[in-house]
Design a protein around this motif. Structure first.
Motif, mmCIF file in Angstrom:
data_model
loop_
_atom_site.group_PDB
_atom_site.id
_atom_site.type_symbol
_atom_site.label_atom_id
_atom_site.label_comp_id
_atom_site.label_asym_id
_atom_site.label_seq_id
_atom_site.Cartn_x
_atom_site.Cartn_y
_atom_site.Cartn_z
ATOM 1 N N VAL A 143 0.809 -1.216 0.000
ATOM 2 C CA VAL A 143 0.000 0.000 0.000
ATOM 3 C C VAL A 143 0.844 1.268 0.000
ATOM 4 O O VAL A 143 0.425 2.301 -0.535
ATOM 5 N N LEU A 144 2.038 1.218 0.575
ATOM 6 C CA LEU A 144 2.859 2.423 0.647
ATOM 7 C C LEU A 144 3.347 2.871 -0.727
ATOM 8 O O LEU A 144 3.706 4.037 -0.916
ATOM 9 N N THR A 145 3.389 1.949 -1.687
ATOM 10 C CA THR A 145 3.822 2.295 -3.040
ATOM 11 C C THR A 145 2.658 2.386 -4.016
ATOM 12 O O THR A 145 2.868 2.485 -5.227
ATOM 13 N N GLY A 146 1.449 2.348 -3.494
ATOM 14 C CA GLY A 146 0.278 2.456 -4.360
ATOM 15 C C GLY A 146 -0.238 1.137 -4.876
ATOM 16 O O GLY A 146 -1.029 1.101 -5.824
ATOM 17 N N GLY A 147 0.184 0.021 -4.266
ATOM 18 C CA GLY A 147 -0.321 -1.279 -4.677
ATOM 19 C C GLY A 147 0.423 -1.836 -5.873
ATOM 20 O O GLY A 147 1.552 -1.446 -6.174
#
Length: 228
Positions: A143-147
């Motif tokens: 989630v921290l990289t946008g999935g």
């Protein structure tokens, strides 16, 4: 559930790679052969996530469970004819997106080793030469990289040469079997930072799956990987 989703307007579940099964690169045995067969199913899971809910239901209920379209139709709020079209459309997408891996693990490993050598050198041309024209790269950083991010086409994937080089030179990279396929694991200080799996078909890389989500990697046995 489909009708409830329309009324509640929920966001779809996030797309992500299935959790990998990692083992030593030299551990080929009957269990690994079974894992190789299962890897096709794992690839299928990724493709199924790309279908609409109605397509997914029609395809799975008919092709995997043998349910007739007359029974599927009320579930997806369609006529039997429309439900059949949904399943047919899903079937075409699934067949076109799940290449069959080469059965020879030795051949897979040679291609994976060629990828690693090209990645370490940041060699765009060498990377381009070993990729299928329709190769798909799926990178799940959490989630921290946008999935999950998806890149398609040999030129676009080879264009990630700088990223591949950074991954291959900033960590200890070891060969592994990932879901029964040739793969690589990257560790720093015995901490697993990424897992790569290659689907190699007709001697070319047809798909690359990269899992670098730290939360999910934390649940894998990095200590065992570091001792290989």
């Amino acid at each position: 559930m489909l009708r409830a989703r329309r009324s509640r307007r929920e966001e779809p579940l996030e797309e992500r790679l299935p959790d990998p099964v990692i083992s030593r690169a030299d551990a080929a045995d009957p269990e690994q052969e079974a894992l190789l067969a299962d890897s096709v199913g794992l690839a299928l899971l990724v493709v199924l996530e790309s279908l609409t809910p109605a397509e997914r239901l029609a395809f799975v209920l008919h092709d995997m469970f043998g349910l007739p379209f007359e029974q599927i139709a009320p579930i997806v709020d369609r006529t039997p004819v429309a439900a059949k079209k949904l399943a047919s459309r899903a079937r075409r997408r699934v067949r076109g997106a799940t290449p069959t891996p080469d059965p020879d693990l030795g051949g897979q490993r040679r291609v994976a080793d060629a990828f690693l050598a090209a990645a370490r050198g940041g060699d765009f041309d060498a990377l381009l030469a070993i990729h299928d024209p329709d190769v798909v790269l799926r990178a799940d950083g959490g989630v921290l990289t946008g999935g999950m991010k998806v890149i398609r086409g040999a030129a676009a994937v080879a264009g990630q040469a700088a990223t591949f080089q950074r991954m291959a030179t900033s960590a200890a990279t070891r060969p592994a079997l990932v879901n029964g396929l040739a793969g690589l694991v990257n560790t720093i200080d015995d901490r697993l930072i990424s897992v790569m799996s290659f689907t190699i078909s007709d001697g070319k890389i047809a798909a690359i799956d990269i899992l670098s989500d730290p939360d999910r990697l934390a649940h894998l046995n990095a200590a065992r990987v570091s001792r290989w």
